[in-house]
Design a protein around this motif. Structure first.
Motif, PDB file in Angstrom:
ATOM      1  N   ASP A 105     -19.407  -1.692  12.134  1.00 37.22           N
ATOM      2  CA  ASP A 105     -20.065  -1.575  13.574  1.00 37.22           C
ATOM      3  C   ASP A 105     -18.677  -1.277  14.292  1.00 37.22           C
ATOM      4  O   ASP A 105     -17.421  -1.692  13.750  1.00 37.22           O
ATOM      5  CB  ASP A 105     -20.781  -2.824  13.974  1.00 37.22           C
ATOM      6  N   ASP A 148     -29.500   2.650  18.477  1.00 39.00           N
ATOM      7  CA  ASP A 148     -30.187   1.213  18.348  1.00 39.00           C
ATOM      8  C   ASP A 148     -31.772   1.354  18.892  1.00 39.00           C
ATOM      9  O   ASP A 148     -32.490   0.734  18.747  1.00 39.00           O
ATOM     10  CB  ASP A 148     -29.513   0.440  19.434  1.00 39.00           C
ATOM     11  N   ASP A 174     -27.074  -8.928   9.088  1.00 43.17           N
ATOM     12  CA  ASP A 174     -26.611  -8.374  10.184  1.00 43.17           C
ATOM     13  C   ASP A 174     -25.691  -9.387  10.766  1.00 43.17           C
ATOM     14  O   ASP A 174     -25.016 -10.411  10.424  1.00 43.17           O
ATOM     15  CB  ASP A 174     -27.355  -7.791  11.204  1.00 43.17           C
ATOM     16  N   ASP A 175     -25.106  -9.188  12.154  1.00 42.36           N
ATOM     17  CA  ASP A 175     -24.438  -9.916  12.747  1.00 42.36           C
ATOM     18  C   ASP A 175     -24.581 -11.384  12.907  1.00 42.36           C
ATOM     19  O   ASP A 175     -25.775 -11.897  12.825  1.00 42.36           O
ATOM     20  CB  ASP A 175     -24.372  -9.428  14.370  1.00 42.36           C
ATOM     21  N   ARG A 191     -19.346  -5.439  26.160  1.00 44.44           N
ATOM     22  CA  ARG A 191     -19.871  -6.363  25.304  1.00 44.44           C
ATOM     23  C   ARG A 191     -19.215  -7.566  24.921  1.00 44.44           C
ATOM     24  O   ARG A 191     -19.073  -8.155  23.820  1.00 44.44           O
ATOM     25  CB  ARG A 191     -20.452  -5.722  23.917  1.00 44.44           C
ATOM     26  N   LYS A 224     -22.344  -2.562   6.501  1.00 43.74           N
ATOM     27  CA  LYS A 224     -22.683  -1.826   7.914  1.00 43.74           C
ATOM     28  C   LYS A 224     -21.142  -2.092   8.728  1.00 43.74           C
ATOM     29  O   LYS A 224     -20.965  -3.161   9.042  1.00 43.74           O
ATOM     30  CB  LYS A 224     -23.735  -2.385   8.466  1.00 43.74           C
ATOM     31  N   GLY A 231     -25.173   1.906  17.968  1.00 44.65           N
ATOM     32  CA  GLY A 231     -26.129   3.161  17.747  1.00 44.65           C
ATOM     33  C   GLY A 231     -25.060   3.977  17.346  1.00 44.65           C
ATOM     34  O   GLY A 231     -24.306   4.053  16.458  1.00 44.65           O
TER      35      GLY A 231
END
Ligand code: GLA
Length: 733
Positions: A479, A547, A363-364, A443, A477, A528
Motif C-alpha cells: 500500500d 477503495d 490487512d493493516d 492520513r 498487498k 485505492g
C-alpha cells in the motif's frame, strides 16, 4: 534520391543494422518508417538533418508513398521548421513547447538536435528496437531516441537517453520520453480525473488551440487526482468499434506531464514524460539520463481494438506473470479494520476455507508495539508483529493457514511512517520533511526518503524479513497512502533531484524484491487506485482499483480501467458497500480477480451458500476472465445496461457480464445486445450461470445461434429490475 528503411519484423534471427551518415550522404533525406502490423510512425531527416514526423496513422502498403504526404498540406510554412520535430529542443529556433530544455556547462541555454544515425535491433520475431542518435552540432550533447515496436499488438514504447561530454555539468530542465506529432482536422481528448473512492472519472472534449496538460505533482500516490492514461481520437470521437484513436500512458509511478499542444498548423504535438516540476536534473559528463517509457497504441477501428491490443501486450510483455494464475482471497480490512487478535484471525482462516477461496489476506493493523497500530495514527514503520494481537507472530498464522488448507498473505505499507513510531524516533533523517517548517500529514503519516540508499535497504528489509521468517507467505498487498508534502530530503545535496531519485529508489527496491522473490503475487495498492501504471506493474501481479467497492460505482470504475489494463490485474472484492444484493456485488467482482472482504459469519445461510457456489462458478470461468479478450458490448454511461464479453482467443468460450445501471421505470435490456468477436459460422449456446439459490433463469438454454446471428441481431440477457445482474456462459458447439 531518398533513402527509405522499413522497420518491420520479418525473418527469424535477431539482427542489428546500423546506419550512420557522412555529411555528403545527408544531402539527401532519410526516411525511417516505424511500422507495426497496422500502423506507421514515419520520421524523416531532411537535408539539414532535422528529424521530423512526416506521417502517423494507418500503415501504407507502398513505403515510398509516405514521402508524398507532406506536400499535400497546403499550409503556410511554419518558418522555424520544428513543428513536426521528433524531439523538440529549445533555446534556438523552437518557440513551441519543448521536449527538452538544458543549460550547458558554459551557461548557454540553446540546443539544436540533428540526425546522426540510427540502428535497428531485432529482439524477437515480434519485437524490434529502433534507436536514433541526435547530436547538437555546437555542443557535445546528444540524445538517443528509442522506439520499441510490438508488431502484432500495434504497440510502441518510446523513450530517450540523454548524455554529453561537456566540460562540466549540464542542467536538464525538461526531458520528455516522447514527442509525437499527429495531423488531423480535429482532436478529441479522453482523460481521467478522480480522488479517493472516485478513481477513473472520464471526460472527453475537443482540443482547442494552445496546450492542454495532464499532470501530477503528488510525488507518491501520484494518480490520486489524475492518471497518465488518455486517448486522442482523430476527426471525431472514436466509439468502441469505429474511429482513429491513440491510447497513451506513461510507464512511471511518480510525477508525470503530458502536454497536448494544438499548434498553428493544426497539428497535435504530444509531449509526454516525467514532470519537470521542481525537478531540474544536473547531469555529469558521460553519465546517461534515461527517461521512463511512453507507451502508445493506435487503432483505426475504435477503442475496443486499441484496448485489446494494449491488454494483450500487457499480459505478454509487461505485467508480472501476465499469463499466469491468480489467487482468490478473503481479506479482513472491511470486516475487522484494526480490531483483531490471533483467535479472531484463526476464525477467519476457517471462513476462508469454508468460502472456498485460495488465500486469506491479513490487512493493516498487525504490527508495532511501542505505538501499536490500532488506528491509522500510529505504528507505521515498526514492522514487528504486535505482541498483544499476535503473541505468536505472523509465523503462527501462516502455520494455521497451512493447517486449514489455505494460503496466507499480508498487507504492508513500507514506504511510509507515522510520526508516532519508533522508526520516526530513531531515524528522523529518513523522513521527507522541510526541516524548518511545520509537518503536514496525509492520513496522519509521512513518506520515507527512498532517494537514500539506507532507506531503500530498510524498505527491502521489510519484505525480505517477512519472507525469510515465513517462507510460505504467499501474497503481499503493498500500500501507499500518502502524497508528499514538504518535499525535502535530508540525504540529497541537490533537492531538485528528489522526485526522480525517489522513484529510482522505489524501482531499485522492487527490482531487488523481484530478483529474490520472482513470482510471489503482489497487489499494487495506494489508498485505492492512487498508483496504477505499467512501470510498477512489471513488479506486481494485480492492482487495487479503488477503495470504493460499491458495485454500481465499480461497474463504471472497472469499465474505464479496462481500456488500459487487462482484467487479470483488477483485484475486485465483494464487500458490504452499496445497496445491491450479494449476487449483484459478487457478479461485478467476478469481472476481474475475485476476492471477498466481508464478515462471512454474518452472511445469511442462503447468501453463504450462494457465495460458496459463486467461487466454484468463478473457478469455471476464471481462465477466460484472466486470459481472454474483452469486448465492451453495452456502455453503462450510455444506457440502462452494462454488458461486457470476455472471449478466448480461439473464440470458442466466453462469458458475458450484464448489469442494470438505471433504476427508472421499465429500465432494462429492451433490445438484444450485439455480441462481437465471434466466428460468424460457428454455432454457439448461451446459458446463465451464478444464479441465486431458488431462482430460475429466463434464458432458453436449448436454443443455439450462429456467430453471425449473435453479432448482427444479438442476444437479450433479460436484464431488468428483479434480474439486475446476469452472467451468461457462451460455448461454441
Ligand atoms: C488503504 C487501502 C485499503 C486498506 C487500508 C488499510 O486505504 O486502500 O484497502 O488496506 O489502506 O489501512
Amino acid at each position: 534520391m531518398k533513402n527509405i528503411f522499413r522497420l518491420q519484423v520479418k525473418g527469424l534471427r535477431p539482427l542489428l543494422i546500423l546506419f550512420s551518415y557522412s555529411a555528403a550522404a545527408l544531402a539527401q533525406s532519410i526516411t525511417i518508417p516505424i511500422e507495426t502490423k497496422d500502423n506507421a510512425l514515419v520520421i524523416q531527416a531532411n537535408s539539414d538533418k532535422d528529424l521530423n514526423v512526416i506521417y502517423f496513422g494507418k500503415k501504407l502498403a507502398e513505403t515510398d508513398e509516405y514521402d508524398k504526404v507532406s506536400d499535400l498540406y497546403k499550409q503556410r510554412n511554419d518558418n522555424s521548421g520544428v513543428f513536426r520535430s521528433v524531439y523538440t529542443s529549445s533555446g534556438s529556433r523552437n518557440l513551441l513547447e519543448p521536449a527538452i530544455t538544458v543549460t550547458h556547462a558554459d551557461g548557454d541555454n540553446s540546443l539544436d538536435l540533428k540526425y546522426v544515425g540510427h540502428a535497428v535491433e531485432k529482439i524477437s520475431d515480434n519485437v524490434s528496437l529502433l534507436s536514433v542518435v541526435l547530436k547538437d552540432p555546437v555542443y557535445k550533447f546528444e540524445v538517443t531516441l528509442f522506439y520499441k515496436t510490438y508488431f502484432k499488438e500495434n504497440v510502441v514504447e518510446q523513450w530517450s537517453e540523454i548524455k554529453h561530454q561537456e566540460k562540466g555539468n549540464v542542467v536538464l530542465h525538461k526531458f520528455a520520453s516522447a514527442n509525437l506529432y499527429l495531423k488531423s482536422e480535429s482532436y478529441w481528448l479522453t482523460h481521467y480525473h478522480g480522488n479517493w473512492a472516485r478513481e477513473m472519472q472520464p471526460e472527453e472534449a475537443k482540443l482547442t488551440y494552445g496546450i492542454k496538460t495532464l499532470d501530477s505533482k503528488l510525488g507518491t500516490r501520484a494518480n490520486l487526482y489524475m492518471p497518465s492514461v488518455f486517448m486522442v481520437s482523430l476527426n471525431k470521437p472514436a466509439t468502441e468499434n469505429e474511429g482513429d484513436v491513440l491510447f497513451g500512458a506513461l510507464e512511471y509511478s511518480g510525477n508525470f506531464k503530458v502536454d497536448l499542444e494544438l499548434d498553428a498548423q493544426n497539428g497535435l504535438r504530444l509531449i509526454a514524460g516525467i514532470n519537470n516540476y521542481a525537478s531540474e536534473y544536473t547531469l555529469k559528463p558521460n553519465k546517461t539520463f534515461t527517461t521512463p517509457k511512453f507507451l502508445y497504441t493506435f487503432s483505426s477501428k475504435g477503442k475496443g481494438e486499441a484496448s485489446r491490443n494494449m491488454q494483450r501486450w500487457a499480459r505478454d510483455y509487461k505485467l508480472l506473470d501476465g499469463n499466469g494464475e491468480r489467487l482468490t482471497l478473503l481479506n479482513n480490512w472491511e470486516s475487522t479494520f484494526f480490531d483483531f487478535n490471533e483467535n479472531k484471525l484463526f476464525g477467519l482462516l476457517k471462513d476462508t476455507k469454508n468460502l472456498g477461496v485460495d488465500l486469506f489476506l491479513l490487512d493493516d493493523g498487525w504490527f508495532a508495539n511501542k505505538y501499536p497500530r490500532n488506528g491509522d495514527n500510529a505504528g507505521l514503520g515498526d514492522w514487528e508483529p504486535n505482541k498483544k494481537k499476535l503473541p505468536n507472530g505472523v509465523a503462527s498464522l501462516v502455520k494455521q493457514a497451512g493447517a486449514e488448507g489455505v494460503k496466507f498473505g499480508i498487507w504492508i505499507e513500507p514506504e511510509m511512517v507515522n510520526p508516532k513510531s519508533e522508526l520516526c524516533e530513531n531515524h528522523p533523517d529518513w523522513v521527507i520533511k522541510e526541516p524548518a517548517r511545520a509537518e503536514k500529514y496525509f492520513r496522519n503519516q509521512l513518506v520515507l526518503d527512498l532517494s537514500n540508499p539506507k532507506v531503500q535497504d530498510f524498505v527491502f528489509g521489510v519484505v525480505d524479513h517477512l519472507f525469510s521468517e515465513n517462507p510460505k507467505l504467499a501474497f503481499i498487498k503493498w500500500d501507499c497512502n500518502a502524497v508528499i508534502y514538504n518535499a525535502h530530503s535530508a540525504y540529497l545535496k541537490n533537492q531538485s533531484h528528489f522526485y526522480i531519485d525517489y522513484m529510482r529508489g522505489l524501482y531499485n527496491v522492487l527490482a531487488k524484491v523481484r530478483a529474490k522473490y520472482p513470482k510471489v503475487p503482489m497487489m499494487l495498492c495506494s489508498g485505492g487506485g492512487g498508483r496504477v501504471d505499467y512501470a510498477a506493474l512489471q513488479y506486481f501481479t494485480e492492482f487495487w482499483p479503488s477503495d470504493n467497492t460499491d458495485p454500481m460505482e465499480r461497474i463504471f470504475i472497472q469499465w474505464e480501467y479496462s481500456y488500459f489494463y487487462p482484467a487479470i490485474t483488477s483485484a475486485n472484492h465483494v464487500t458490504d458497500w452499496g445497496k445491491q444484493p450479494i449476487k449483484f456485488r459478487t457478479d461485478v467482482a467476478m469481472m476481474g480477480k475475485l476476492g471477498f472482504d466481508l464478515n462471512v459469519k454474518t452472511l445469511s445461510p442462503t447468501d453463504l451458500q450462494f457465495c460458496k457456489a459463486a467461487v466454484q462458478a468463478y473457478n469455471g470461468i476464471k481462465d477466460v476472465v484472466w486470459h481472454g479478450d474483452q469486448f465492451r458490448l453495452a456502455n453503462p454511461t450510455e444506457g440502462d445496461v452494462a454488458s461486457l464479453l470476455y472471449l478466448t482467443e480461439d473464440k470458442s468460450t466466453g462469458v458475458i457480464f450484464n448489469y442494470l445501471v438505471n433504476n427508472r421505470y421499465a429500465a432494462g435490456s429492451q433490445f438484444p445486445i450485439k455480441l462481437q468477436g465471434l466466428k460468424a459460422n460457428k454455432k454457439y449456446k448461451l446459458s446463465e450461470i451464478n444464479l441465486y439459490p431458488g431462482t430460475k433463469s429466463t434464458v432458453d438454454e436449448e436454443k443455439t445461434y450462429t456467430g453471425e446471428f449473435l453479432m448482427n441481431v444479438g442476444f437479450n440477457p433479460d436484464v431488468r429490475a428483479g434480474r439486475n445482474s446476469v452472467i451468461l456462459k457462451l460455448e461454441a458447439m
